[in-house]
Design an enzyme around this catalytic site. Structure first.
Site, PDB file in Angstrom:
ATOM      1  N   LYS A  95       0.846  -1.187   0.000  1.00  0.00           N
ATOM      2  CA  LYS A  95       0.000   0.000   0.000  1.00  0.00           C
ATOM      3  C   LYS A  95       0.887   1.245   0.000  1.00  0.00           C
ATOM      4  CE  LYS A  95      -3.441   0.243   2.656  1.00  0.00           C
ATOM      5  NZ  LYS A  95      -4.019   0.954   1.509  1.00  0.00           N
ATOM      6  N   GLU A 104      -2.647   4.989   7.254  1.00  0.00           N
ATOM      7  CA  GLU A 104      -3.422   3.777   6.943  1.00  0.00           C
ATOM      8  C   GLU A 104      -3.017   2.644   7.888  1.00  0.00           C
ATOM      9  OE1 GLU A 104      -4.109   4.599   2.184  1.00  0.00           O
ATOM     10  OE2 GLU A 104      -2.458   3.322   2.791  1.00  0.00           O
TER      11      GLU A 104
HETATM   12  O1  LIG Z   1      -2.460   2.688  -0.210  1.00  0.00           O
HETATM   13  C1  LIG Z   1      -3.128   3.499  -0.799  1.00  0.00           C
HETATM   14  C2  LIG Z   1      -2.938   4.941  -0.646  1.00  0.00           C
HETATM   15  O2  LIG Z   1      -1.850   5.248   0.165  1.00  0.00           O
HETATM   16  C3  LIG Z   1      -4.183   3.032  -1.726  1.00  0.00           C
HETATM   17  O3  LIG Z   1      -5.029   2.160  -1.058  1.00  0.00           O
HETATM   18  C4  LIG Z   1      -3.553   2.318  -2.879  1.00  0.00           C
HETATM   19  O4  LIG Z   1      -2.584   3.175  -3.466  1.00  0.00           O
HETATM   20  C5  LIG Z   1      -4.594   1.918  -3.937  1.00  0.00           C
HETATM   21  O5  LIG Z   1      -5.096   3.064  -4.536  1.00  0.00           O
HETATM   22  P1  LIG Z   1      -6.119   2.989  -5.740  1.00  0.00           P
HETATM   23  O6  LIG Z   1      -7.404   2.473  -5.179  1.00  0.00           O
HETATM   24  O7  LIG Z   1      -6.207   4.414  -6.219  1.00  0.00           O
HETATM   25  O8  LIG Z   1      -5.536   2.093  -6.787  1.00  0.00           O
END
Ligand SMILES: O=C(CO)[C@H](O)[C@H](O)COP(=O)(O)O
Length: 219
Positions: A95, A104
């Site tokens: 992530k 997160e």
């Molecule tokens: O970890 C994250 C943000 O820090 C998001 O959950 C991850 O990047 C996925 O993003 P998306 O749904 O836009 O593909």
């Protein structure tokens, strides 16, 4: 043929089934979660509010009239819903593509259940195709980059990006992560690292994968 956005919408709708009445919901960050936030608007009468993992999600939640609580004022968080950049068969994740990895990880740590919502392109055998984000205190940038290089990665500074916590991100390319739990703790032990985007020690409890023939549920 469903588009990627239609797959994201399908998992966002499915995730509502995991939100208990009268609860405060943990909300992640990113384009998939944005669909989830829009879906939360349809049930806002039956939840108390949300705890958010980023300034961006906070703004979106507030715009649709969902109260956003400070995590320090919340004792119980039954569910946290978030996307991922990659997820493997053990529900370990990468992530932080959106740069919100540290908040997160904190909200995920508090939550009783982590529901990860992805489209099928993100479900992989081995993590590391997506560059691994690492949040770093700015003065430690060069040192941490050297240590990550010693571990076999190719770190690159994310250009023109500062996290909500005032730090930088190093995106680590070309690291095939076959032992995610071990790699997560080794990176997190480097002085100057706030946290890395591996969510293996606290992995997802439920994975909802948006596929062409429906939403697959893995627990
Ligand atoms: O970890 C994250 C943000 O820090 C998001 O959950 C991850 O990047 C996925 O993003 P998306 O749904 O836009 O593909």
């Amino acid at each position: 043929m469903l588009t990627q956005d239609q797959l994201k919408l399908a998992v966002a709708k499915k995730a509502l089934e995991y939100v208990p009445d009268e609860s405060i919901v943990g909300v992640g960050t990113g384009s998939t979660v944005n669909f989830f936030i829009d879906q939360l608007a349809t049930i806002k009468g039956r939840i108390k509010g949300a705890v958010s993992s980023s300034e961006a999600s906070t703004a979106r939640l507030k715009a649709i009239g969902i109260p956003v609580y400070d995590l320090n004022t919340v004792d119980e968080l039954p569910v946290y819903v978030d996307g991922a950049d990659e997820v493997n068969h053990y529900l370990h994740m990468i992530k932080g593509g959106g740069g919100a990895l540290t908040r997160e990880k904190i909200v995920a740590a508090v939550a009783q259940q982590f529901v990860c919502i992805v489209d099928e392109a993100k479900y992989v055998d081995v993590l590391g195709g997506f560059p691994l984000p690492v949040e770093v205190i700015p003065m430690a940038r060069s040192y941490v980059a050297r240590e990550l290089f010693r571990m076999g990665g190719h770190p690159e500074l994310r250009p023109d990006f500062i996290t909500d916590n005032g730090n930088i991100i190093l995106d680590v390319h070309r690291m095939s992560i076959t032992q995610p739990v071990d790699v997560e703790s080794r990176i997190n032990q480097i002085a100057g690292v706030v946290t890395c985007g591996l969510f293996a020690q606290r992995r997802a409890d439920v994975l909802l994968i948006g596929r062409q023939d429906g939403v697959e549920v893995k627990e």
